[in-house]
Design a protein around this motif. Structure first.
Motif, PDB file in Angstrom:
ATOM      1  N   ARG A 134      -2.199  29.268  40.805  1.00  0.00           N
ATOM      2  CA  ARG A 134      -3.098  28.215  40.364  1.00  0.00           C
ATOM      3  C   ARG A 134      -2.508  26.866  40.781  1.00  0.00           C
ATOM      4  O   ARG A 134      -1.423  26.503  40.333  1.00  0.00           O
ATOM      5  CB  ARG A 134      -3.288  28.263  38.852  1.00  0.00           C
ATOM      6  CG  ARG A 134      -4.157  27.142  38.316  1.00  0.00           C
ATOM      7  CD  ARG A 134      -4.311  27.233  36.821  1.00  0.00           C
ATOM      8  NE  ARG A 134      -4.987  26.066  36.277  1.00  0.00           N
ATOM      9  CZ  ARG A 134      -5.232  25.881  34.984  1.00  0.00           C
ATOM     10  NH1 ARG A 134      -4.864  26.796  34.105  1.00  0.00           N
ATOM     11  NH2 ARG A 134      -5.842  24.800  34.567  1.00  0.00           N
ATOM     12  N   CYS A 135      -3.206  26.169  41.629  1.00  0.00           N
ATOM     13  CA  CYS A 135      -2.716  24.905  42.189  1.00  0.00           C
ATOM     14  C   CYS A 135      -3.492  23.727  41.588  1.00  0.00           C
ATOM     15  O   CYS A 135      -4.405  23.921  40.776  1.00  0.00           O
ATOM     16  CB  CYS A 135      -2.865  24.906  43.707  1.00  0.00           C
ATOM     17  SG  CYS A 135      -2.097  26.333  44.514  1.00  0.00           S
TER      18      CYS A 135
ATOM     19  N   GLY B  28      -7.153  24.045  43.103  1.00  0.00           N
ATOM     20  CA  GLY B  28      -7.805  25.342  43.249  1.00  0.00           C
ATOM     21  C   GLY B  28      -6.874  26.501  42.977  1.00  0.00           C
ATOM     22  O   GLY B  28      -5.794  26.336  42.398  1.00  0.00           O
TER      23      GLY B  28
ATOM     24  N   VAL C  24      -5.247  30.191  44.814  1.00  0.00           N
ATOM     25  CA  VAL C  24      -5.005  30.953  46.042  1.00  0.00           C
ATOM     26  C   VAL C  24      -4.633  32.384  45.672  1.00  0.00           C
ATOM     27  O   VAL C  24      -3.829  32.608  44.764  1.00  0.00           O
ATOM     28  CB  VAL C  24      -3.876  30.330  46.883  1.00  0.00           C
ATOM     29  CG1 VAL C  24      -3.683  31.110  48.184  1.00  0.00           C
ATOM     30  CG2 VAL C  24      -4.171  28.869  47.187  1.00  0.00           C
TER      31      VAL C  24
ATOM     32  N   THR D 206      -0.436  21.914  45.956  1.00  0.00           N
ATOM     33  CA  THR D 206      -1.819  22.006  46.416  1.00  0.00           C
ATOM     34  C   THR D 206      -2.084  23.389  47.010  1.00  0.00           C
ATOM     35  O   THR D 206      -1.143  24.146  47.290  1.00  0.00           O
ATOM     36  CB  THR D 206      -2.121  20.938  47.470  1.00  0.00           C
ATOM     37  OG1 THR D 206      -1.307  21.191  48.631  1.00  0.00           O
ATOM     38  CG2 THR D 206      -1.828  19.543  46.936  1.00  0.00           C
ATOM     39  N   CYS D 207      -3.350  23.709  47.224  1.00  0.00           N
ATOM     40  CA  CYS D 207      -3.706  25.012  47.801  1.00  0.00           C
ATOM     41  C   CYS D 207      -3.139  25.159  49.216  1.00  0.00           C
ATOM     42  O   CYS D 207      -2.711  26.249  49.605  1.00  0.00           O
ATOM     43  CB  CYS D 207      -5.223  25.175  47.823  1.00  0.00           C
ATOM     44  SG  CYS D 207      -5.946  25.556  46.210  1.00  0.00           S
TER      45      CYS D 207
ATOM     46  N   TRP E  89      -9.143  31.698  48.824  1.00  0.00           N
ATOM     47  CA  TRP E  89      -8.982  30.589  47.894  1.00  0.00           C
ATOM     48  C   TRP E  89     -10.333  30.093  47.423  1.00  0.00           C
ATOM     49  O   TRP E  89     -11.373  30.358  48.027  1.00  0.00           O
ATOM     50  CB  TRP E  89      -8.161  29.454  48.503  1.00  0.00           C
ATOM     51  CG  TRP E  89      -8.715  28.833  49.776  1.00  0.00           C
ATOM     52  CD1 TRP E  89      -9.995  28.920  50.263  1.00  0.00           C
ATOM     53  CD2 TRP E  89      -7.983  28.041  50.729  1.00  0.00           C
ATOM     54  NE1 TRP E  89     -10.115  28.226  51.442  1.00  0.00           N
ATOM     55  CE2 TRP E  89      -8.909  27.676  51.762  1.00  0.00           C
ATOM     56  CE3 TRP E  89      -6.692  27.580  50.821  1.00  0.00           C
ATOM     57  CZ2 TRP E  89      -8.534  26.893  52.858  1.00  0.00           C
ATOM     58  CZ3 TRP E  89      -6.330  26.807  51.910  1.00  0.00           C
ATOM     59  CH2 TRP E  89      -7.234  26.470  52.911  1.00  0.00           C
TER      60      TRP E  89
ATOM     61  N   CYS F 129     -11.345  26.215  46.119  1.00  0.00           N
ATOM     62  CA  CYS F 129     -10.722  24.909  45.970  1.00  0.00           C
ATOM     63  C   CYS F 129     -11.736  23.812  46.251  1.00  0.00           C
ATOM     64  O   CYS F 129     -12.904  24.077  46.586  1.00  0.00           O
ATOM     65  CB  CYS F 129      -9.523  24.786  46.918  1.00  0.00           C
ATOM     66  SG  CYS F 129      -9.920  25.065  48.652  1.00  0.00           S
TER      67      CYS F 129
END
Length: 285
Positions: A41-42, A45, A47, A210-211, A240, A242
């Motif tokens: 979990r970024c 979003g 992945v 980040t993603c 993903w 996002c």
């Protein structure tokens, strides 16, 4: 007798004297012997990444035995374990998402989808005529109503939890250890930033991953855990949802995966080179 499972592993509805259900434990073992599945979990979003073993060189890898599936516009799952068992869970997830949309006129929330899937999986541990699913499921979803994204995992026992980083399959524990080093927990990141600021370091830290960076890190973890001498060749499947995809669950572009793979292999080689140099220095001393 109880510790070996003899006499108490004939049915998933039978407890052993020490409170264990061996059929469920065997299902967990089936997952542990399968390819690694990771979720992250970024900040922008979620992945998903799965190590899909290639059982033969003649396999059409792009279309055969996929481990990552879209179940709704804003939801996707990654499975590991028995692929055929996972396929039934994917179909159930699609039915739940469709039924929720038809009934309430909105997309199914991630927590609701996870709870319904976990109830479905748990049902198969309650009856002697059924067997547990030999599959773990990672769920990535976005809720348009709350504008929130989340990551959940459903285990063969039917329990489900929400995670910042989740791992299942072979190498689960070392993968978790590596993910704990990443900036994915907002509370820990905020605490680190506050500590850095109070120490007079300028507060340069404190940004969630980040993603785009998450794709690289998951690729690195999977390739680090893969032993070319013992394990079969594999295909890296990634998806993903996002901001860049409009919060829709889609596959990560092949070009992005290729770049992440090249970066991961380079990082691993450099790390191994540094370790060998340190060992040489210690030998000389």
């Amino acid at each position: 007798m109880a510790s070996s499972g003899s006499g108490y592993d004939l049915s998933s509805s039978t407890f052993s004297p020490d409170g264990r259900i061996f059929q469920v434990e065997y299902a967990h073992k089936a997952v542990e012997n399968a390819g690694t599945a990771l979720g992250l979990r970024c900040s922008d979003g979620v992945v998903l990444a799965v190590e899909k073993p290639l059982i033969t060189k003649m396999l059409v890898k792009e279309t055969t035995g996929r481990r990552v599936h879209t179940v709704d516009e804003y939801a996707g799952v990654a499975i590991t374990g028995f692929v055929s068992d996972g396929r039934q869970i994917v179909n159930r997830a699609r039915e739940e998402a469709s039924n929720y949309d038809e009934t309430y006129g909105t997309k199914i929330p991630a927590r609701t989808l996870a709870n319904r899937l976990s109830a479905y999986v748990h049902y198969f541990t309650l009856h002697g005529a059924l067997r547990p699913f030999g599959c773990s499921t990672l769920i990535a979803a976005y809720d348009p109503a709350t504008k929130e994204h989340s990551l959940h995992m459903v285990e063969p026992s039917g329990v489900t939890y929400e995670y910042y980083g989740a791992a299942a399959g072979r190498g689960r524990q070392p993968a978790r250890t590596e993910m704990e080093k990443l900036s994915i927990n907002p509370k820990q990141v905020a605490a680190a930033a506050a500590s850095s600021s109070s120490a007079g370091d300028g507060g340069g830290e404190g940004e969630l991953i980040t993603c785009a960076e998450g794709v690289k890190q998951l690729a690195k973890i999977i390739y680090t855990l893969h032993d070319e001498a013992k394990d079969k060749p594999f295909e890296l499947e990634m998806s993903w949802l996002c901001e860049g995809s409009g919060w829709k669950h889609v596959g990560v572009p092949k070009g992005v995966i290729a770049e992440a793979t090249a970066w991961a292999k380079k990082e691993i080689e450099e790390a191994e080179g540094e370790e060998s140099e340190e060992e040489d220095d210690e030998m000389e001393e």
